[in-house]
Design an enzyme around this catalytic site. Structure first.
Site, PDB file in Angstrom:
ATOM      1  N   HIS A 205      20.263 -36.377   7.003  1.00 65.30           N
ATOM      2  CA  HIS A 205      18.799 -36.417   6.966  1.00 65.30           C
ATOM      3  C   HIS A 205      18.227 -35.467   5.908  1.00 65.30           C
ATOM      4  O   HIS A 205      18.915 -34.567   5.411  1.00 65.30           O
ATOM      5  CB  HIS A 205      18.233 -36.040   8.337  1.00 65.30           C
ATOM      6  CG  HIS A 205      18.636 -34.652   8.771  1.00 65.30           C
ATOM      7  ND1 HIS A 205      18.017 -33.517   8.307  1.00 65.30           N
ATOM      8  CD2 HIS A 205      19.620 -34.235   9.607  1.00 65.30           C
ATOM      9  CE1 HIS A 205      18.585 -32.452   8.850  1.00 65.30           C
ATOM     10  NE2 HIS A 205      19.570 -32.852   9.641  1.00 65.30           N
TER      11      HIS A 205
ATOM     12  N   GLU B 293      23.271 -34.531  16.277  1.00 66.77           N
ATOM     13  CA  GLU B 293      23.941 -33.321  15.808  1.00 66.77           C
ATOM     14  C   GLU B 293      24.744 -32.674  16.937  1.00 66.77           C
ATOM     15  O   GLU B 293      24.482 -32.906  18.131  1.00 66.77           O
ATOM     16  CB  GLU B 293      22.899 -32.329  15.269  1.00 66.77           C
ATOM     17  CG  GLU B 293      23.448 -31.003  14.744  1.00 66.77           C
ATOM     18  CD  GLU B 293      24.445 -31.141  13.594  1.00 66.77           C
ATOM     19  OE1 GLU B 293      25.514 -31.757  13.808  1.00 66.77           O
ATOM     20  OE2 GLU B 293      24.176 -30.607  12.501  1.00 66.77           O
TER      21      GLU B 293
END
Length: 204
Positions: A8, A81
Site C-alpha cells: 500500500h 498486516e
C-alpha cells in the site's frame, strides 16, 4: 501465472516509524499520490483480479488499480498486516526500551515467538498460504493477478514462496512497490522475477 505483490501507499504512521499492524490507518495525501502512480505503473502489468487486505490503506491502494484497469477487487482478510499486539502504535526504539526481553526473543525466533498479543511468523505464513491456495483455486493458476498487502506480510509471503531464501527474508518492502512472482500450475513452483520495484514512482 504472474502474481504482483503490492504494498500500500504511505500513511502518517509510516512517516513516524510506528508499527501499524492490524490498526486501520488510512493513506495520507502522499500515499494517495503514490497509489495513483502505482496504478499507472501497473498499466504494463494487466491483471484479471485484485486480491486485497481488508485494511483501509490496502483497499484504497487496490481500488486505484482496479478503477484504472476496470477489474474486480476481492477483499481477503488473510492478507492483512502481521498483528503486532501491544507493540502496535510504537516505534522500534520504544519497543526495545519497553519490551527488551520480548523483543530479543522475537528477533531471534520470529517463527515461534510472537510479540505480546500478536502473531508469529509461522501463523502469518499459514494464513497467507491459505490465501494463495484459494487464489490458485479461483484462477486455475492461469490468470495474472495482483495481491495488495503490507510490508511484513509481503516479506513473509515471498520468503514462503522462495522456500525461506535468506536474501528474501531480509527484503525491505517499500510503499507502493511491486514484487513480481511467476507461478507454474504444472510444477506448482514459484519464481521471483522482480523484487520491490518502485521505478513507477515520481520524485516528490
Amino acid at each position: 501465472m504472474k502474481i504482483y505483490l503490492i504494498r500500500h501507499g504511505q500513511t502518517d504512521w509510516n512517516i513516524q516509524g510506528r508499527i501499524q499492524g492490524s490498526h486501520d490507518i488510512p493513506l495520507n495525501e502522499a500515499g494517495r499520490r503514490q497509489a495513483e502512480q502505482l496504478a499507472k505503473g501497473m498499466d504494463s502489468r494487466l491483471v484479471t483480479r485484485i486480491f486485497s487486505s481488508t485494511l483501509a490503506r490496502a483497499m484504497e491502494t487496490a481500488q486505484r488499480i482496479g478503477s484504472r484497469q476496470k477489474v474486480e477487487i476481492c477483499p481477503m482478510p488473510q492478507l492483512i498486516e502481521v498483528e503486532f499486539g501491544k507493540w502496535e502504535g510504537m516505534t522500534w526504539e520504544e519497543i526495545m526500551e519497553a519490551y527488551p526481553n520480548e523483543y530479543r526473543m522475537w528477533a531471534l525466533n520470529p517463527d515461534e515467538v510472537a510479540p505480546p498479543g500478536g502473531e508469529t511468523q509461522e501463523q502469518v505464513i499459514k494464513r497467507c498460504a491459505e490465501a494463495l491456495k484459494e487464489i490458485i483455486r479461483i484462477t486455475g493458476g492461469r490468470e495474472d493477478i495482483a495481491m495488495v498487502s503490507h510490508g511484513a506480510t509481503i516479506a513473509y509471503l515471498v520468503s514462503y514462496m522462495m522456500h525461506n531464501d535468506p536474501e528474501v527474508e531480509s527484503m525491505i518492502v517499500e510503499n507502493a512497490s511491486i514484487t513480481t512472482v511467476n507461478y507454474s500450475p504444472l510444477t506448482e513452483d514459484y519464481m521471483l522475477l522482480e523484487m520491490n520495484d518502485t521505478s513507477h514512482m515520481l520524485e516528490e
